[in-house]
Scaffold this motif. Structure first.
Motif, PDB file in Angstrom:
ATOM      1  N   ARG A  92       0.819  -1.219   0.000  1.00  0.00           N
ATOM      2  CA  ARG A  92       0.000   0.000   0.000  1.00  0.00           C
ATOM      3  C   ARG A  92       0.846   1.260   0.000  1.00  0.00           C
ATOM      4  O   ARG A  92       0.360   2.339  -0.285  1.00  0.00           O
ATOM      5  CB  ARG A  92      -0.904   0.007   1.240  1.00  0.00           C
ATOM      6  N   PHE A  93       2.108   1.136   0.355  1.00  0.00           N
ATOM      7  CA  PHE A  93       2.942   2.313   0.512  1.00  0.00           C
ATOM      8  C   PHE A  93       4.183   2.211  -0.369  1.00  0.00           C
ATOM      9  O   PHE A  93       4.707   1.136  -0.601  1.00  0.00           O
ATOM     10  CB  PHE A  93       3.368   2.471   1.972  1.00  0.00           C
ATOM     11  N   ALA A  94       4.644   3.359  -0.813  1.00  0.00           N
ATOM     12  CA  ALA A  94       5.877   3.388  -1.599  1.00  0.00           C
ATOM     13  C   ALA A  94       7.062   3.084  -0.696  1.00  0.00           C
ATOM     14  O   ALA A  94       7.042   3.364   0.496  1.00  0.00           O
ATOM     15  CB  ALA A  94       6.043   4.769  -2.227  1.00  0.00           C
ATOM     16  N   PRO A  95       8.142   2.505  -1.255  1.00  0.00           N
ATOM     17  CA  PRO A  95       9.336   2.239  -0.437  1.00  0.00           C
ATOM     18  C   PRO A  95       9.919   3.541   0.094  1.00  0.00           C
ATOM     19  O   PRO A  95       9.754   4.609  -0.485  1.00  0.00           O
ATOM     20  CB  PRO A  95      10.304   1.568  -1.415  1.00  0.00           C
ATOM     21  N   ARG A 143       5.677   4.485  15.012  1.00  0.00           N
ATOM     22  CA  ARG A 143       6.667   3.521  14.532  1.00  0.00           C
ATOM     23  C   ARG A 143       6.110   2.716  13.370  1.00  0.00           C
ATOM     24  O   ARG A 143       6.777   2.504  12.354  1.00  0.00           O
ATOM     25  CB  ARG A 143       7.070   2.592  15.685  1.00  0.00           C
ATOM     26  N   ASP A 144       4.873   2.259  13.501  1.00  0.00           N
ATOM     27  CA  ASP A 144       4.240   1.473  12.436  1.00  0.00           C
ATOM     28  C   ASP A 144       4.133   2.293  11.162  1.00  0.00           C
ATOM     29  O   ASP A 144       4.385   1.800  10.057  1.00  0.00           O
ATOM     30  CB  ASP A 144       2.855   1.013  12.902  1.00  0.00           C
ATOM     31  N   ALA A 145       3.740   3.569  11.300  1.00  0.00           N
ATOM     32  CA  ALA A 145       3.635   4.435  10.122  1.00  0.00           C
ATOM     33  C   ALA A 145       4.994   4.611   9.444  1.00  0.00           C
ATOM     34  O   ALA A 145       5.121   4.462   8.224  1.00  0.00           O
ATOM     35  CB  ALA A 145       3.055   5.791  10.527  1.00  0.00           C
ATOM     36  N   LEU A 146       6.035   4.897  10.228  1.00  0.00           N
ATOM     37  CA  LEU A 146       7.363   5.138   9.661  1.00  0.00           C
ATOM     38  C   LEU A 146       7.905   3.900   8.965  1.00  0.00           C
ATOM     39  O   LEU A 146       8.505   3.995   7.886  1.00  0.00           O
ATOM     40  CB  LEU A 146       8.321   5.601  10.754  1.00  0.00           C
ATOM     41  N   PHE A 147       7.706   2.735   9.556  1.00  0.00           N
ATOM     42  CA  PHE A 147       8.201   1.516   8.927  1.00  0.00           C
ATOM     43  C   PHE A 147       7.388   1.143   7.693  1.00  0.00           C
ATOM     44  O   PHE A 147       7.793   0.286   6.919  1.00  0.00           O
ATOM     45  CB  PHE A 147       8.218   0.362   9.922  1.00  0.00           C
ATOM     46  N   ASN A 148       6.240   1.778   7.526  1.00  0.00           N
ATOM     47  CA  ASN A 148       5.446   1.578   6.319  1.00  0.00           C
ATOM     48  C   ASN A 148       5.567   2.755   5.358  1.00  0.00           C
ATOM     49  O   ASN A 148       4.759   2.900   4.444  1.00  0.00           O
ATOM     50  CB  ASN A 148       3.977   1.341   6.686  1.00  0.00           C
ATOM     51  N   GLY A 149       6.568   3.595   5.567  1.00  0.00           N
ATOM     52  CA  GLY A 149       6.842   4.661   4.612  1.00  0.00           C
ATOM     53  C   GLY A 149       5.985   5.885   4.749  1.00  0.00           C
ATOM     54  O   GLY A 149       5.803   6.629   3.789  1.00  0.00           O
ATOM     55  N   LEU A 150       5.441   6.138   5.940  1.00  0.00           N
ATOM     56  CA  LEU A 150       4.584   7.302   6.166  1.00  0.00           C
ATOM     57  C   LEU A 150       5.068   8.098   7.370  1.00  0.00           C
ATOM     58  O   LEU A 150       5.512   7.510   8.372  1.00  0.00           O
ATOM     59  CB  LEU A 150       3.141   6.869   6.431  1.00  0.00           C
ATOM     60  N   GLU A 558      14.543  10.574   6.063  1.00  0.00           N
ATOM     61  CA  GLU A 558      14.405  10.221   4.651  1.00  0.00           C
ATOM     62  C   GLU A 558      13.044  10.647   4.115  1.00  0.00           C
ATOM     63  O   GLU A 558      12.925  11.198   3.012  1.00  0.00           O
ATOM     64  CB  GLU A 558      14.625   8.713   4.484  1.00  0.00           C
ATOM     65  N   LEU A 559      12.004  10.411   4.899  1.00  0.00           N
ATOM     66  CA  LEU A 559      10.659  10.810   4.474  1.00  0.00           C
ATOM     67  C   LEU A 559      10.525  12.323   4.441  1.00  0.00           C
ATOM     68  O   LEU A 559       9.885  12.886   3.542  1.00  0.00           O
ATOM     69  CB  LEU A 559       9.621  10.186   5.413  1.00  0.00           C
ATOM     70  N   TRP A 560      11.099  12.992   5.433  1.00  0.00           N
ATOM     71  CA  TRP A 560      11.043  14.455   5.485  1.00  0.00           C
ATOM     72  C   TRP A 560      11.768  15.041   4.276  1.00  0.00           C
ATOM     73  O   TRP A 560      11.279  15.979   3.630  1.00  0.00           O
ATOM     74  CB  TRP A 560      11.691  14.926   6.779  1.00  0.00           C
ATOM     75  N   THR A 561      12.939  14.472   3.952  1.00  0.00           N
ATOM     76  CA  THR A 561      13.731  14.971   2.819  1.00  0.00           C
ATOM     77  C   THR A 561      12.981  14.791   1.509  1.00  0.00           C
ATOM     78  O   THR A 561      13.065  15.633   0.609  1.00  0.00           O
ATOM     79  CB  THR A 561      15.075  14.223   2.765  1.00  0.00           C
ATOM     80  N   ALA A 562      12.241  13.678   1.405  1.00  0.00           N
ATOM     81  CA  ALA A 562      11.527  13.381   0.165  1.00  0.00           C
ATOM     82  C   ALA A 562      10.155  14.039   0.099  1.00  0.00           C
ATOM     83  O   ALA A 562       9.457  13.890  -0.897  1.00  0.00           O
ATOM     84  CB  ALA A 562      11.370  11.866   0.018  1.00  0.00           C
ATOM     85  N   TYR A 563       9.784  14.754   1.156  1.00  0.00           N
ATOM     86  CA  TYR A 563       8.414  15.297   1.213  1.00  0.00           C
ATOM     87  C   TYR A 563       8.209  16.373   0.141  1.00  0.00           C
ATOM     88  O   TYR A 563       9.044  17.246  -0.024  1.00  0.00           O
ATOM     89  CB  TYR A 563       8.150  15.894   2.589  1.00  0.00           C
TER      90      TYR A 563
END
Length: 563
Positions: A92-95, A143-150, A558-563
């Protein structure tokens, strides 16, 4: 005929080309996934974490004291695919985007805070009062959100629940006392700037330990949401694993009942001794998700079951397994009031959220308004932590209505702010009012709170910087009791590096939580590099949860940088 043959030949050639292209793209995607796992693992294998000292068991009076043992791997082999390890990926989530440098250790503190917070001048109001909070759901859901790319939604991040997920080596209380108190301060690594030096003042308590064999007899009712939304993803199967984990941790004389709700409500199991474990497990395994969600009737019937099997001076608790999606009948606020009406019956509550996208606000409200506890189960290890490793703290009340009141000395403290606990703050006059409810503390639970403060330029050695008062009840409905301690300059560490390793680790946890409350794309960005550096120098390398926290920091950056 020749034209038809050429057409077939072209189709074959095009098919071969398409296959080659598919293999190339597929191989690239597979490599990308491997790269993601490699980056996720690099942080925990290439950083030199703090070694756990062996000569100071159960003490944080000097840097690097003993922390709780890291979780074992005994049950990991039986984890189903949907309830698996931290390297899982969901379609459901992008890598998570890959960065070229997985370990980015900053060597100096941030030059300025990422956010300018509101401080209270002590000249206007020197006193701050709040209820404790032992919930951990905000941390595990994030934690669950971050490990799922969110990135978690900023409104769902509660710093106190991040802090209280971890234990910080507080001394066990002396024999005969309910809990120990730890008060100290250190320079604010993430909140100071050259013009305004600040400190973080820590207030921590640890409840007395009680062995499972000494736990009060337990009368538990599982109130299980089996509506259609619990059939999404792995919500109901995960709840069933959590319930089985808890049943396996109980004693033969403890009792379990099961009440379900969806469009209607059904008693799946009347109060049954755990000696008949197979009967209980069979009832758990027979649950299936279907229908809409109407919780009020289920709550009424669950509490009736708890009354029917009520144990005087026992652990009488309703445990709600749900995603919080009450789409029919009274809303969550009304359900919280309904549950609150049963508090005088001395029946406590635990809410257990299941699945990404669960209604955090509703589940947190149900627990907070009933002074219960709230957890989010995202892995088998988390189910073990809550319902096996910490079963006594989850089920038993050691101290009820626990309140903190901190009075700062205006002569020595200019301004202060409390990190987190926004929904737990009380009026100062409510501190001594035993009719005003607060949260409960279980055996072995630790609670940590930070105040960021600005001290005066000169602090006399004998100065009282702040007084911390704690009020609590030995049990539900018991008279209130009072404890008091003070903060003096002797308890203030001169430099950040001189502070105990686990105190420094806690400051990184608090900073990380507050950073996740910042809207992505804000300037300046959160100091992720500096957080990772602090964790690398303070986390215990044999504590899997603390090492995992370093990975969460890299994922968030990584997610913040790609936001």
């Amino acid at each position: 005929m020749i034209g038809a043959t050429m057409t077939r030949t072209k189709k074959i050639i095009l098919g071969i080309c398409a296959l080659i292209l598919l293999l190339l793209v597929g191989g690239h995607l597979v490599q990308n996934k491997l790269d993601v796992v490699e980056v996720n693992q690099d942080v925990s294998t290439s950083v030199d974490f703090e070694s756990r000292p062996v000569d100071r068991p159960n003490s944080e009076s000097a840097p690097g004291a003993t922390a709780p043992a890291s979780p074992g791997t005994e049950s990991a082999a039986r984890a189903p695919d949907f309830f698996d390890s931290r390297t899982r990926e969901s379609p459901r989530f992008a890598p998570i985007p890959r960065l070229s440098q997985p370990t980015r250790l900053a060597t100096e503190a941030p030059t300025r805070p990422a956010v300018q917070h509101h401080f209270t001048p002590t000249s206007e109001e020197p006193t701050s009062t709040f209820s404790i909070d032992v919930n951990t759901a905000s941390y595990t859901a994030s934690r669950d959100a971050l490990f799922n790319g969110l990135l978690p939604h900023p409104s769902s991040v509660r710093p106190e629940e991040f802090l209280n997920f971890f234990s910080y080596d507080y001394d066990a209380p002396p024999t005969g006392q309910d809990f120990s108190i730890k008060i100290d301060a250190l320079p604010s690594y993430f909140g100071s700037d050259p013009e305004t030096p600040r400190h973080l003042m820590r207030v921590g308590i640890r409840g007395a330990d009680i062995a499972v064999e000494d736990m009060k007899p337990s009368n538990l009712v599982f109130l299980v949401d089996i509506s259609g939304s619990m059939g999404l993803d792995t919500r109901l199967p995960a709840a069933q694993i959590a319930m089985r984990t808890l049943v396996e941790s109980l004693r033969p004389d403890d009792t379990v009942a099961i009440q379900t709700y969806a469009s209607g409500t059904h008693t799946a199991l009347n109060p049954t001794p755990v000696a008949s474990k197979n009967k209980i497990i069979a009832a758990i395994d027979a649950l299936h998700a279907r229908g809409t969600t109407r919780g009020d009737a289920g709550i009424i019937h669950a509490y009736q079951l708890a009354r029917d099997a009520f144990i005087e001076e026992g652990n009488n608790r309703v445990i709600i397994f749900s995603d919080g999606d009450f789409n029919v009948g009274p809303p969550g606020k009304d359900l919280a009031q309904l549950i609150r009406s049963y508090r005088d019956d001395h029946i406590t509550v635990t809410t257990v959220a299941m699945g990404l996208g669960s209604q955090d606000e509703t589940m947190e409200l149900l627990a907070r308004n009933t002074n219960g506890n709230y957890v989010y189960i995202d892995t088998l290890e988390e189910a073990d932590r809550v319902f096996k490793e910490r079963i006594v703290g989850t089920l038993q009340v050691l101290a009820a209505d626990v309140k903190f009141q901190v009075e700062f000395n205006p002569d020595h403290v200019r301004r202060y702010r409390l990190l987190g606990y926004e929904k737990r703050r009380l009026r100062n006059e409510d501190f001594k009012n035993d009719q005003i409810d607060a949260a409960e503390l279980g055996p072995g639970h630790t609670v940590t709170a930070f105040y960021e403060v600005e001290f005066a330029d000169e602090l006399p050695d004998d100065a009282e910087l702040a007084r911390v008062d704690i009020r609590y009840k030995k049990d539900l409905g018991a008279p209130g009791q009072h404890l008091s301690q003070r903060l003096t300059p002797a308890q203030v560490y001169a430099t950040f590096e001189q502070a105990p390793a686990q105190l420094r680790f806690a400051t990184a946890v608090a900073s990380f939580a507050e950073s996740l409350q910042i809207q992505p794309g804000s300037d300046p960005p959160p100091p992720f590099n500096e957080m990772l550096a602090v964790v690398a120098r303070s986390a215990y390398k044999d504590d899997a949860r603390q090492v995992e926290f370093a990975n969460l920091i890299t994922f968030a950056q990584e997610l913040w940088t790609a936001y």
